[in-house]
Enzyme design. Structure first.
Site, mmCIF file in Angstrom:
data_model
loop_
_atom_site.group_PDB
_atom_site.id
_atom_site.type_symbol
_atom_site.label_atom_id
_atom_site.label_comp_id
_atom_site.label_asym_id
_atom_site.label_seq_id
_atom_site.Cartn_x
_atom_site.Cartn_y
_atom_site.Cartn_z
ATOM 1 N N LYS A 1 0.845 -1.201 0.000
ATOM 2 C CA LYS A 1 0.000 0.000 0.000
ATOM 3 C C LYS A 1 0.878 1.248 0.000
ATOM 4 O O LYS A 1 1.897 1.293 0.706
ATOM 5 C CB LYS A 1 -0.873 -0.047 1.267
ATOM 6 C CG LYS A 1 -1.872 1.082 1.416
ATOM 7 C CD LYS A 1 -2.751 0.827 2.645
ATOM 8 C CE LYS A 1 -3.855 1.858 2.781
ATOM 9 N NZ LYS A 1 -4.807 1.529 3.849
ATOM 10 N N SER B 1 -9.705 1.319 2.809
ATOM 11 C CA SER B 1 -8.845 2.135 1.988
ATOM 12 C C SER B 1 -7.790 1.353 1.200
ATOM 13 O O SER B 1 -7.248 1.867 0.227
ATOM 14 C CB SER B 1 -8.142 3.176 2.853
ATOM 15 O OG SER B 1 -7.300 2.555 3.801
ATOM 16 N N SER C 1 -9.761 -1.156 6.823
ATOM 17 C CA SER C 1 -9.167 -0.952 5.491
ATOM 18 C C SER C 1 -8.471 -2.151 4.883
ATOM 19 O O SER C 1 -8.131 -2.112 3.701
ATOM 20 C CB SER C 1 -8.192 0.214 5.531
ATOM 21 O OG SER C 1 -8.912 1.403 5.484
HETATM 22 N N1 GLN Z 1 -13.389 3.292 6.380
HETATM 23 C C1 GLN Z 1 -12.443 3.592 7.408
HETATM 24 C C2 GLN Z 1 -12.204 5.086 7.446
HETATM 25 O O1 GLN Z 1 -12.494 5.733 6.482
HETATM 26 C C3 GLN Z 1 -11.201 2.818 7.146
HETATM 27 C C4 GLN Z 1 -9.925 3.427 7.603
HETATM 28 C C5 GLN Z 1 -8.759 2.504 7.628
HETATM 29 O O2 GLN Z 1 -8.868 1.393 8.113
HETATM 30 N N2 GLN Z 1 -7.614 3.019 7.194
HETATM 31 O O3 GLN Z 1 -11.748 5.599 8.426
#
Ligand code: GLN
Length: 509
Positions: free
Chosen positions: A107, A182, A206
């Site tokens: 990532k 994400s 995420s």
């Molecule tokens: N959907 C979560 C957010 O927007 C996921 C964030 C994550 O795990 N990086 O905060």
């Protein structure tokens, strides 16, 4: 000669595929990139093919598909082939380890030495870290081949990958749908066989949610199990890093490599790393007798897709058929999880992202006349709307007079959520739920409704707030052919257990 080698290689691959039950792929041209870690490592060890061939096969797939899917921001074609050659030498000398020669993606919110790491935000468009994140270093030390950096929601903010400043990632199963977020690029890259496995980051879902939407396996480890050194911080009290793989067995292999304490991350846990691979294999016969909790709050969520519910119920039945005891349980504070998460995260975000000021890192805008103009313009152009929204909410919630009412209160309710899990794990060994209330949705469908996206985190944010491990495994697909994942949550440090249960449910696409 070349065609002979090709034929031989193809025959061997078809054997692996047959053995692994991936026979659905047999009608397509045989490609090394479709192998799992276990299969690829076996082929490399037996010298059926080389890491260079395996890496080239992944690079070909990236070349063919990335323009449509947009999973990669940076492709390391030259350095990956160099690393693959080195891996082949290690294997030839008998120095191969489980990940030697295996192409993987990371990532882009995770630092990689001398390779651009943007976090999918323009403010870091020109940022090249001088060091590897610990998890990346551990894989590269084993001879893993870093093939590229994957697209994500900027600094991890989102659940659809539409908050990337490098464009959304499309779901390989249906290019009109989101890949989830994400870590959407990491999920899509594995699902589309552009790499053999990838590394994602999970602050509040995420890893698990995009894994579920793309039909792969994703593990959020216990908070502190894997080092976060070199991960761009989002919400420090929740951030974790973990693997995204094609199978649970592969997950165990990567976890064995990356887990463990790290002097560079003071939050890491000192406990020795278990033999996850054996635990997952040995446990196969031991699922019998496990107590599986079904938390009612996760099955009465507004807007839950009936097909998701039905597939999860099928898996519960499967566990029952395997001799597990199914226990109805309650986690009464679940209803506060989203509200708590969306206070704690923006607060910690607003503090963590203050370092992105155009001075120490990244892109600087010098059009203004004052120092203030420089900060304001650099940040205004360098962050997408969602990141700005979180910084604003967090700064407000932390400001004098509001801290007690928001951040402190949210942390207190977070303790209640954690206690729910502590209580329930007195009664059951693991919990089963869907990973996401719905399968992949259309690109743009929820883009202008941040609250609708936040609500979709209902299944994944509680484990994050409690710091417990949770895995998403592919459980089936909808009539429209979209993947559906189920989530197994367990007590702290029970990665081996959640992987074991997950391995009994996993569906192969
Ligand atoms: N959907 C979560 C957010 O927007 C996921 C964030 C994550 O795990 N990086 O905060």
């Amino acid at each position: 000669m070349t065609s002979l080698i090709k034929q031989r290689t193809n025959r061997n691959i078809s054997n692996y595929i047959r053995k692994s039950g991936l026979s659905g792929y047999l009608d397509t041209t045989m490609k090394l990139n479709i192998l799992t870690i276990t299969q690829a490592a076996e082929g490399l060890r037996k010298k059926e093919f080389t890491s260079v061939e395996l890496t080239e096969s992944c690079l070909r797939q990236i070349k063919k598909r990335n323009k449509d899917i947009n999973a990669f921001i940076t492709v390391c074609d030259v350095s990956a082939l160099d690393e693959a050659r080195k891996a082949d030498e290690m294997i030839a000398k008998g120095e191969g380890k489980p990940l030697t020669g295996i192409p993987f993606a990371v990532k882009d919110a995770i630092c990689t030495a001398n390779i651009r790491s943007t976090g999918s935000a323009k403010i870091l468009d020109n940022y090249t870290p001088p060091f590897d994140a610990t998890v990346v270093k551990k894989i590269r030390d084993e001879g893993g081949v870093l093939i590229g950096k994957t697209n994500c929601d900027a600094f991890g903010h989102g659940a659809s990958n539409e908050n990337s400043m490098y464009g959304p990632v499309k779901n390989p199963h249906d290019l009109t749908k989101v890949a989830g977020g994400s870590s959407g690029g990491s999920a899509a890259a594995v699902a589309d066989n552009m790499c053999i496995f990838s590394i994602g980051e999970d602050t509040g879902g995420s890893i698990r949610q995009p894994a579920s939407l793309c039909g792969i396996v994703g593990l959020r480890p216990t908070y502190g199990r894997n080092s976060r050194y070199g991960i761009m911080p989002m919400a420090s009290s929740l951030d974790t890093v973990g693997p995204m793989t094609k199978t649970v067995e592969d997950m165990a292999i990567v976890m064995e490599c990356i887990a463990g304490s790290d002097p560079l991350d003071a939050t890491t846990i000192m406990d020795a790393v278990p033999d996850y691979v054996n635990e997952v294999k040995g446990q196969r016969s031991k699922v019998k007798g496990l107590r599986i909790g079904v938390p009612k709050e996760y099955f009465t969520v507004d807007g839950m897709d009936p097909e998701v519910k039905a597939i999860t119920n099928e898996k519960i039945k499967r566990l029952k058929d395997l001799g597990c005891e199914i226990v109805d349980v309650s986690l009464p504070h679940t209803k506060y999880a989203i509200a708590v998460y969306y206070i704690v995260v923006p607060c910690e975000d607003s503090s963590n992202l203050a370092r992105m000021d155009g001075i120490r890192y990244g892109v600087r805008n010098t059009e203004g006349r004052t120092l203030y103009d420089m900060y304001a313009k650099s940040r205004a152009q360098g962050f997408p709307e969602e990141v700005k929204r979180r910084i604003l909410i967090g700064t407000y919630a932390l400001s004098a007079g509001y801290y007690d009412a928001y951040y402190k209160k949210a942390q207190q309710v977070r303790t209640l959520i954690r206690q729910d899990f502590d209580d329930v794990f007195q009664k059951v060994d693991v919990l089963i739920t869907p990973t996401s209330p719905f399968p992949a949705f259309g690109i743009g469908e929820k883009a202008n409704d941040p609250l609708a996206l936040y609500l979709g985190d209902i299944m994944v944010s509680p484990a994050a707030l409690a710091g417990i491990p949770a895995i998403s495994v592919p459980a089936g697909k909808t009539k429209a052919g979209l993947p559906v994942g189920v989530q197994i949550m367990g007590p702290r440090m029970a990665e081996g257990l959640v992987m074991s249960v997950g391995s009994r449910l996993s569906f192969v696409f």
